[in-house]
Design a protein around this motif. Structure first.
Motif, short mmCIF file in Angstrom:
data_model
loop_
_atom_site.label_atom_id
_atom_site.label_comp_id
_atom_site.label_asym_id
_atom_site.label_seq_id
_atom_site.Cartn_x
_atom_site.Cartn_y
_atom_site.Cartn_z
N PHE A 101 -1.66 -0.22 -11.38
CA PHE A 101 -1.72 -0.24 -9.92
C PHE A 101 -1.67 -1.69 -9.48
O PHE A 101 -2.63 -2.44 -9.66
N ASP A 102 -0.54 -2.09 -8.93
CA ASP A 102 -0.30 -3.48 -8.55
C ASP A 102 -1.26 -3.91 -7.44
O ASP A 102 -1.41 -3.22 -6.43
N LEU A 103 -1.89 -5.06 -7.64
CA LEU A 103 -2.84 -5.57 -6.65
C LEU A 103 -2.16 -5.81 -5.31
O LEU A 103 -2.77 -5.59 -4.25
N ARG A 104 -0.92 -6.24 -5.33
CA ARG A 104 -0.21 -6.49 -4.07
C ARG A 104 0.03 -5.20 -3.31
O ARG A 104 -0.05 -5.17 -2.08
N VAL A 105 0.31 -4.12 -4.03
CA VAL A 105 0.46 -2.81 -3.38
C VAL A 105 -0.88 -2.37 -2.79
O VAL A 105 -0.95 -1.83 -1.68
N ALA A 106 -1.96 -2.60 -3.54
CA ALA A 106 -3.29 -2.23 -3.04
C ALA A 106 -3.61 -2.96 -1.74
O ALA A 106 -4.17 -2.37 -0.81
N LEU A 107 -3.26 -4.24 -1.67
CA LEU A 107 -3.51 -5.00 -0.46
C LEU A 107 -2.67 -4.47 0.71
O LEU A 107 -3.13 -4.42 1.84
N GLU A 108 -1.43 -4.05 0.43
CA GLU A 108 -0.61 -3.45 1.47
C GLU A 108 -1.21 -2.14 1.94
O GLU A 108 -1.19 -1.82 3.14
N VAL A 109 -1.75 -1.36 1.01
CA VAL A 109 -2.40 -0.09 1.35
C VAL A 109 -3.58 -0.33 2.29
O VAL A 109 -3.74 0.34 3.31
N LEU A 110 -4.42 -1.31 1.95
CA LEU A 110 -5.59 -1.60 2.77
C LEU A 110 -5.19 -2.19 4.12
O LEU A 110 -5.83 -1.91 5.15
N ALA A 111 -4.14 -3.00 4.14
CA ALA A 111 -3.67 -3.57 5.41
C ALA A 111 -3.17 -2.46 6.33
O ALA A 111 -3.45 -2.45 7.53
#
Length: 292
Positions: A101-111
């Motif tokens: 699970f890519d951290l950058r995708v996680a940050l996009e999810v939270l944003a």
């Protein structure tokens, strides 16, 4: 139908908090693509966000935790009055080296979630979004749905139903789970209207119609129909990038963790580690707790 006009506010924080949270997560994701250290990014965002929000104090605490542990999730959990259990779960899964699970995708999810909360969000749309995050990214349903149920945005009726979904998902079609709790199902079964619905109705007619039309289909088709017809937010998807590029956020976290360990070793060589800072509650946390 249970709606958002009850006494419990949909989002536990004020709108401006979610506007600034969206900015935090979006900027973190963008600048991590440029291989900027997370500590530098946090320090820069700390100066950008509104001082009238609680986010600057939360960032101060996250910076302290990042320097000691090299991770975000533990610090977010300790600020449970500010970050929701779902936000903490998404970040912890992104920082789990065993997950793809890519951290950058996680940050996009939270944003994206923070942006939705800052707009005209509904519990129905918020739940569909959070559930789609689990489905698309193959995150654990047990812990993920537990985190969703613990979100203060949901009423006790919602939390009880989410636990039901947790027990039955994989055994019962997801569309059926949504359909039976909709006004459309109540409308189709006139005898339930006469005798009174035995369970709380959580979804409207449109959600029920879409769920009915997507029975026995891939759940992702159900989510896509919700996006098209109801305008519910779509979950960010990972771009087709170079596999080696995906390693950069993980390597950056490990470098920060190694730096934290090296600092501890240097302190030990100079005469011992000051353990008091690990036991005394940081002032930033106290201030954030008193202000919320």
């Amino acid at each position: 139908m249970s709606n958002d006009s009850d006494n419990q506010r949909l989002s536990p924080l004020q709108r401006e908090e979610y506007v600034e949270q969206h900015h935090l997560f979006a900027v973190l994701g963008e600048r991590m693509k440029e291989n900027m250290p997370a500590q530098e990014v946090l320090a820069a965002v700390r100066e950008e966000v509104l001082a009238t929000t609680k986010l600057p104090m939360a960032i101060d605490f996250l910076l302290s935790e990042l320097k000691h542990t090299g991770a975000f999730a533990d610090g977010m959990r300790r600020l449970g009055h500010y970050f929701t259990p779902f936000q903490c779960y998404v970040m912890s899964e992104a920082e789990n080296d065993k997950r793809q699970f890519d951290l950058r995708v996680a940050l996009e999810v939270l944003a994206k979630e923070a942006e939705y909360r800052a707009s005209e969000a509904t519990r129905q749309g918020l739940f569909i979004y959070q559930l789609e995050v689990l489905c698309r990214n193959r995150l654990g349903y047990d812990q993920g749905l537990d985190a969703i149920a613990a979100d203060p945005s949901y009423t006790s009726e919602w939390a009880e139903w989410i636990f039901t979904v947790r027990r039955q998902i994989g055994l019962v079609d997801l569309a059926d789970l949504l359909y039976v709790r909709s006004e459309f199902a109540l409308e189709r079964n006139q005898h339930l209207q006469q005798s009174g619905s035995p369970v709380p109705i959580l979804f409207g007619i449109q959600e029920g119609r879409i769920a009915w039309a997507n029975r026995r289909k891939d759940p992702l088709l159900l989510f896509a129909a919700m996006h098209r017809h109801l305008g519910y937010p779509a979950v960010p998807r990972p771009a087709n990038a170079d596999p080696e590029e995906r390693l950069l956020p993980t390597l950056a976290r490990r470098v920060e963790q190694m730096n934290a360990r090296i600092q501890l070793l240097e302190e030990e060589q100079r005469g011992g580690i000051d353990l008091e800072r690990f036991y005394v509650k940081p002032p930033a946390e106290d201030a954030a707790g008193d202000s919320t």
